[in-house]
Design an enzyme around this catalytic site. Structure first.
Site, short mmCIF file in Angstrom:
data_model
loop_
_atom_site.label_atom_id
_atom_site.label_comp_id
_atom_site.label_asym_id
_atom_site.label_seq_id
_atom_site.Cartn_x
_atom_site.Cartn_y
_atom_site.Cartn_z
CB CYS A 227 10.82 -0.90 3.11
SG CYS A 227 11.27 -0.47 1.42
CD GLU B 293 -5.87 -6.06 0.43
OE1 GLU B 293 -5.80 -6.75 1.46
OE2 GLU B 293 -5.05 -6.13 -0.50
CG PHE C 121 -0.26 0.38 2.52
CD1 PHE C 121 -0.03 1.71 2.87
CD2 PHE C 121 0.16 -0.60 3.40
CE1 PHE C 121 0.59 2.04 4.06
CE2 PHE C 121 0.79 -0.28 4.59
CZ PHE C 121 1.01 1.05 4.91
CD GLU D 163 8.64 -2.90 9.05
OE1 GLU D 163 9.02 -2.24 8.07
OE2 GLU D 163 8.15 -4.04 8.96
CB SER E 222 4.95 -7.33 7.02
OG SER E 222 4.23 -8.53 6.75
#
Length: 485
Positions: free
Chosen positions: A284, A179, A152, A385, A229
């Site tokens: 990231c 989505e 996303f 994270e 992830s």
């Protein structure tokens, strides 16, 4: 170029309304407004896309590379002409600022430009007379039908780490957007349609987990690219590999910065803030930890806290806004919980960005930049994270201590050093067990003509996205040994 409503799939050069019964709302994270609905497409719709791509493969791979890239030249121009329009859509559905969205699309365009060099990048090698009268050469041929499962946080850019290289190398392609942010790919596929690409070369299937599983299991799909992830990357890598597919999976990160006492204070603080709080920390390569070495503790915490406090947060479409919201209400609640966990385990709050009052953003998913000091380097908050605008500070005495802590972590995506010492810089880049290294750089994002690296639990596979790694990933090598009497 208003996107179709409801969101459509694009299969075999035709827009299709999905037969899916289940639809998800797509909301603007700054306002809570429902923008559209996205279908959770079925395995049958994935099969339709894979069949179309497989049917197109033979003719497409026989198209000379110099002709294949002509479509990319057209696409590059179309993306340039529509950059502002696409960037607005990215901001509306993803939340980042308009400047960040434009920067994202600039990186996407750069990957198209690099892929246009495929007639050179895809060349093989040869050697005459490996034995008397016998020649040997290696040629590259496409892998087949390939697919990307996109995240996303970069609705436009990430797909372009892969798609232009794949089709330039003679493969056909399927895109499964997140989505949460399907509108951007609707606009990009409208531009792909304008290029005149042959039927079935590029296909778009929207959906969720079941759609992903159908992609991983489909026998016609030979290669999978994924960004997300670490937990999901591991699962996708394992399932795709078990189904005999070539896989590259970019996972999570806990990107550290090292600040040495000889670093330029203002420059370092500004670069750190841009890294940690840009895109609301949802990238990231976002800095998540900062190691203040020795005397840097005397000035760095205050410098970064001042910038974090002054950061302008709001709707990314508004002038002057420096940081937008996080993607969902659930993400905001999760990040707030992580901050509280840090406080409960001994962290000192230097800047608390929870529960902000954002004018016009009462229904948005806003968190202001947050800075936590006195972090325990062995605690969960220093290893998890967060994927939000939260920077943790740790004090160490030497650069060796900082490098040791970095190398002990499970992630290896990015690490950066701020210093005026060439010797320290060389030591760091030589010893840090990290895929992307920055020296006096806050976001060490490789240009399109370099691979986007990542080590340890930040990457699963052998070949990364972009550049020559992408060419290697989307081609298989054939070695020919030839003799003529």
């Amino acid at each position: 170029m208003n996107p179709p409503k409801p969101i459509l799939n694009y299969i075999n050069n035709t827009w299709h309304e999905s037969a899916a019964v289940n639809l998800l709302d797509v909301t603007n994270p700054a306002t809570g407004e429902v923008l559209t609905q996205v279908p959770l497409s079925s395995a049958d719709e994935v099969h339709q896309a894979a069949t179309a791509a497989a049917s197109a493969l033979d003719e497409w791979r026989r198209t000379p590379p110099v002709q294949r890239i002509q479509y990319l030249f057209k696409l590059k121009n179309l993306l340039e002409e529509n950059l502002d329009n696409i960037a607005q859509t990215i901001t509306m559905e993803c939340g980042k600022t308009l400047a960040e969205a434009k920067g994202e699309m600039r990186r996407a365009i750069e990957n198209v430009e690099v892929a246009c060099g495929i007639p050179t990048l895809m060349q093989g090698t040869n050697l005459e007379d490996i034995a008397a009268g016998i020649d040997e050469f290696m040629i590259r041929q496409p892998v087949g039908v390939c697919a990307v499962i996109a995240p996303f946080n970069f609705p436009g850019m990430i797909t372009f780490w892969f798609l232009p290289y794949a089709i330039a190398c003679g493969n056909t392609y399927i895109v499964k957007p997140s989505e949460k942010v399907p509108l951007t790919m609707q606009k990009i596929f409208q531009l792909l349609e304008e290029t005149g690409l042959p039927e079935g070369v590029v296909n778009l299937v929207n959906g969720g987990q079941k759609t992903v599983n159908a992609i991983l299991e489909h026998p016609e799909i030979r290669a999978i690219s994924f960004v997300g992830s670490t937990a999901t990357a591991k699962a996708i890598y394992a399932k795709a590999a078990a189904n005999g597919k070539r896989v590259q999976c970019q996972g999570g990160a806990k990107n550290p910065l090292i600040v040495l006492p000889d670093a330029d204070p203002q420059f370092t603080a500004n670069a750190t803030a841009d890294s940690a709080f840009g895109c609301a920390g949802q990238r990231c390569l976002a800095a998540s930890l900062a190691f203040a070495v020795g005397g840097a503790r005397d000035w760095f915490p205050k410098a970064i806290s001042d910038i974090a406090t002054d950061r302008v947060v709001g709707n990314g479409l508004e002038d002057g806004v420096q940081m937008g919201p996080v993607i969902t209400h659930q993400s905001r609640k999760r990040i707030e919980g992580v901050i509280q966990t840090g406080i409960d385990t001994g962290a000192r709050v230097l800047v608390d960005g929870r529960y902000p009052n954002i004018s016009g953003g009462e229904n948005g998913n806003f968190i202001r930049p947050t800075v936590l000091g006195n972090l325990n380097p062995q605690g969960d908050i220093a290893k998890t994270e967060i994927f939000g605008p939260v920077l943790g500070l740790i004090h160490v005495e030497t650069i060796d201590d900082a490098i040791a802590l970095i190398n002990s972590g499970k992630y290896g995506n990015m690490a950066c050093l701020f210093t005026s010492s060439g010797a320290s810089a060389r030591k760091f880049r030589y010893e840090a067990q990290i895929g992307n290294i920055g020296i006096n750089i806050g976001v060490a994002a490789p240009m399109a003509f370099f691979p986007f690296s990542g080590w340890k639990d930040s990457f699963f596979g052998d070949l990364h996205g972009q550049s020559w790694d992408a060419v290697d990933f989307f081609t298989q090598k054939k070695v020919v040994v030839e003799r003529w009497n």
